[in-house]
Design a protein around this motif. Structure first.
Motif: not given
Lengths: 483, 483, 483
Positions: B120-123, B129-139, B190-196
């Protein structure tokens, strides 16, 4: 009466959509109007990564109803900022937009409105809008999408958006928006198609009307026929009351007759078309309109037939459960005991019943297969040859089984004068006219001479045409790939 | 318990896919990880015309498992060659990818992972993954697609790929890959929808939980009620054993009660919503949460009701087949013979049964139509007006027919004091409370004053708002196009 | 036999399509051939906003058959004007196009032809066309689309167009045309896939063949078995004629046996696969071919089982309706009266019947749920975990319920020597062999040691492999996301 409450909007929307932050580099889309549809559209556009500017005459009243990321401003402001503007106001209020006309010049207007009732003649709302805004490019579309679908996202069911416009460029930009929102645009051509698109969401099963009326009429005819024979006749001639038969027995005798005639009506138009092609010696002439419409309605005729047959099955299975059946049975037992008959078994009666029951179950099973392959998702998963095998070959088997069921049920009665009540022959006699015609017609077309000529005609051959050149490239692709 | 063997991969893949030869001019896609999903993904990407480079820590062990055309190499090599890299390793091993971090900078990473259980809760995995690779664009995406679907190709069923990312550019390039593989990308923002998106494949019928619990509870209640009246009461008062009724008779008495109450629960929330709108004088205020959730669950309530009704039909039809029915019938015949009653026919009993059977069959037939139009492919093929006609108008007809069925069945018993066992009224009395409420409520809303006010409210009118300007452009598109 | 009349073209087409006016700035598409397919294709292309030039050897004869907006001209003219040319002539007439070869050089040819019958070996029509026109880029496609679908527009059902080509550029331009026409292109790779694409519309339920043959064979076996025991045995030993049992009773005894064995065959291959993986200690080795094919056919086995079970239900429900049942009942009543037995009730018989009926209805209900989730649109709307829950967990419940139904029905007979007719044990004994094996096998795999080892294997663990490095990134994504 349609109940607008049946699937209302979830006022709150889905949380993830509201979480998106606007990105200033995204393209800007304008929306004029602040109704439910506008709000759902704004949410979906934001979710697809657009910037949204909503134009209202009283922006302050509506700000709270829209997601935070959407800018709610004046109509003029909204019209100036965006290149594509959705017009989501009632068509009768289109004239009130006249103030923003200059700001909309050269832009793409998407008319999402619907009429209140289906209309056979134009002009459509979209054509009227185009008249009001001659300097804008009007695209008709999204009227077939419900606010509900916009809210939920196009996840299931129908994701198609029908579009039309006189400007290919405007249409293309709207198509791109469709794609990005997850919809599938379907290009319907020029703006003259907008009337058809506007009528789409107002249809109420137009293709079902004739088949349902047909079924109802057939059922009514057979119900009256059976009522006269089974209820009225004993009452009139012997003063015996059999009115208790009206809710179940008479219905259950009329349903299979309607089902069988409807099933015959599925296969008769194909035979008519074949006979017509044989007589004309060509397939390059149009069928008469009634035949065209009949050919198109075969699926609906078939499903009506299946519905009648399924109801007949349920009624029949419930017969022994009834009080009336129980009373009759016990009375028969009483009589047998009184008359000291040890065994009342009649072998012929037993065999006839076992056989017609078998034929009936076979027909019902086959019809069920036909009904299942009529479901859009099943029909879409099988190829044309498989569809044709099920609908045509298995269909004729079902027709033959149902005819056998009826014949076995009725046969012995046809030769019993006491069955001709009020001079009416037993019900199965009028029932069998069309099915027998369909089956015999089909057999006739299987005769080698007819079959060969028909096959040639359907590959493009024409009677009486002197073929000088090889019947070559021009006659391509008829039966092979598609017919 | 889910059985992972239920639809395993075809290890060999389909032959034509392996036949494709790599084309050096095609874009290069990287895959990190060598599991089943990687292999299926590689095959599908190759079939769509991409070059594929698979990165592994021990490439030699896995070369044989991939199609020949895929290059299996080190992780570093794979990461450097491709602009879009699929990360197909368990989320707990994301940190082991740290060595290739520099090579992934500025590139698009597609996270295809799923969680082990709904959260129910992130991350989310993708956010980590985006935290680990801040210089990449995560989809985030493709996690809802099974390796099976990738192997077979997206031919049938669900071809949607849900995508989200904070980078519109990265998302667009992944969308293009989707399209080229034959999938339909659905932009979730946005990536915040990734949990859903990560929770999607872990759901287990969340929308069915409440309706199923409701049905089970109603069934249990009515079962105990009937058990007390029909089995316990004769045992306690007359020491007659009727325990044989438990598996069939009592079940068959409880199922229709559960079905009818569930059907009433389909139509009550719509009435609640209408009453709320009438009282508030506006539709611009949110419904309370419970009503929202109830409105959304109506389809499931309706299908549970249909399931109970269909089971009731099968149970009822099987009644006369049972040994117990046969024994009773023969014993009745015996008694009739002994008491020398020639004809035991009771006309009122016969009529009551014929009528309630008719009403029951009508209700079942209508419910079947509702159930069929609930199938996604059928619901997707009809428009909103047609859907509303079937679900609302035919639905209320089904409710009325089912209520009539119950009333006809029970009516005479309500006035027979011997039916009040343990002071409990006959079962049909508590059963009819909610259906009667729903039908009467619906009738009340049809009263002209209520209907007119409701219609105005649903077109955007608000009580107590002084309308200075014409209720124009701003109130657009409510009922007309969509609600 | 497929009936080509079953869904013929509407010769007139739909009016709105003909209303579109050609726009000189639109891209030009050529069509060679003037058959039904050409005409439907021309209409759809015009509706999508293309200019259409149709090439014919006798253009004057065909002008009237095409919409006004299409230019009907010579083949040479058509070939020169367009960059993409649809070749809609019979494959045997491809050589007649040799005259226009120079005009087609460097252009994209779309081969829409089909074979007359499925072919296992190449070359395909498209490959032959590519041989004839080596300087053109040949794309295979649209052969799976019917002229009917082209006419109506791709609104419902299958909107997929399977494409393949050796030229990615040519394929991309055809994909774009697909999209614009409202179809969904599915990239099948290189031109070597064209044989498979050409076979697609010629398939006749290939995946159903083995399951249907299996069901028929099982039914035939059990029918003969029951015929020997129930009809032949009394005739031979006691000269009693029970031949009337052949159409219904014997069929109804054989159907459930076939249904139960078929259901066991749905779950046995999964158990075989699990045992194989346990014994091999790895999942990285291919299953033998028969097991692969069996695993893929489980859905069809399950649906055949459901069909048999549903027919069994209808047959069983119709038993008390039959004349034979009525005669028997009345004769029994007669005997009871003669022997002055007041109450013939046998409590054990009653209980046995009520219980096995309950188990049977439960099994049928569960199988119906499985069947409904097998519908493409339903299966596409649920996720993998839900699908697995229904198909595996509910499926094993159905198998257990059906086994209980059979055991309760047969149990007492197994110990009655008079039931061993012709030394054949009661039918339920051979019926239960495979279902019992499946249920016991499933229980064995639930044992902790087996379950744990299997779970490890399915996450990529291999027996006998010394793991030096962490089983990290390489073993990714098996169970987690997809299997």
């Amino acid at each position: 009466m349609p109940d607008p409450m049946a699937r209302p909007l979830i006022p709150g929307g889905t949380p993830h959509l509201e979480a998106s932050a606007p990105n200033p580099s995204n393209p800007v889309i304008g929306i004029l109007g602040t109704g439910d549809f506008s709000r759902s559209l704004a949410k979906r556009l934001l979710a697809a990564g657009y910037q949204v500017v909503v134009g209202s005459r009283t922006p302050k009243r509506f700000v709270a109803l829209f997601p935070e990321e959407a800018e709610v401003t004046t109509q003029m402001e909204a019209a100036s900022q965006a290149d594509v503007v959705f017009v989501a106001v009632y068509p009768e209020h289109h004239p009130t937009l006249v103030a923003v006309k200059p700001a909309l010049a050269g832009k793409t207007l998407v008319d999402v409105s619907n009429g209140l009732r289906p209309s056979a003649f134009g002009p459509s709302n979209a054509e009227l809008l185009a008249d009001h805004f001659p300097e804008s490019a009007v695209v008709k579309g999204f009227n077939t999408v419900s606010a509900w679908t916009l809210q939920r996202g196009p996840r299931d069911g129908n994701r198609q958006v029908f579009l039309c416009s006189d400007s290919q460029k405007a249409k293309n930009s709207v198509k791109q928006i469709c794609h990005r929102m997850g919809f599938v645009p379907v290009d319907m051509g020029l703006l003259s198609a907008s009337l058809e698109i506007e009528n789409m969401p107002l249809r109420l099963f137009p293709s079902w009307r004739v088949p349902i009326v047909c079924s109802a009429a057939l059922f009514a005819f057979f119900y009256l026929y059976n009522f006269a024979r089974d209820v009225l006749h004993p009452y009139v001639t012997a003063n015996k009351s059999a009115f208790y038969k009206m809710p179940i027995d008479t219905v259950n005798l009329s349903l299979p007759s309607a089902a069988l005639v409807m099933l015959a009506l599925v296969y008769l138009p194909g035979l008519c078309a074949a006979v017509l092609q044989l007589r004309r010696g060509t397939k390059y002439r149009r069928f008469p309109g009634w035949l065209d419409r009949w050919l198109t309605a075969r699926k609906q005729f078939g499903l009506c037939s299946f519905l009648c047959a399924a109801l007949h099955a349920v009624y029949s299975l419930s017969l022994p459960m009834r009080k009336s059946a129980r009373y009759k049975l016990i009375n028969m037992a009483y009589k047998q005991v009184q008359s000291r008959v040890e065994d009342s078994w009649v072998d012929e009666e037993v065999w006839r019943m076992e056989l017609y029951l078998s034929a009936g179950i076979a027909a019902l099973g086959l019809l069920s297969l036909l009904a299942v392959t009529s479901l859009p998702s099943v029909a879409g998963a099988i190829n044309w040859r498989e569809f044709s095998f099920v609908q045509s070959s298995l269909g004729y088997c079902a027709l033959a089984a149902a005819t056998a069921h009826t014949l076995l049920y009725g046969w012995s009665r046809a030769f019993d004068p006491s069955q001709y009540r009020f001079y009416l022959p037993p019900t199965f006699v009028p029932t069998l006219l069309l099915p027998a015609a369909a089956l015999l017609g089909r057999l006739a077309l299987l005769a080698p001479c007819a079959a060969a000529r028909l096959a040639r005609i359907r590959r493009g051959w024409e009677a009486g045409r002197h073929v000088r050149f090889a019947p070559a490239a021009d006659d391509g692709m008829e039966d092979v790939s598609n017919v």
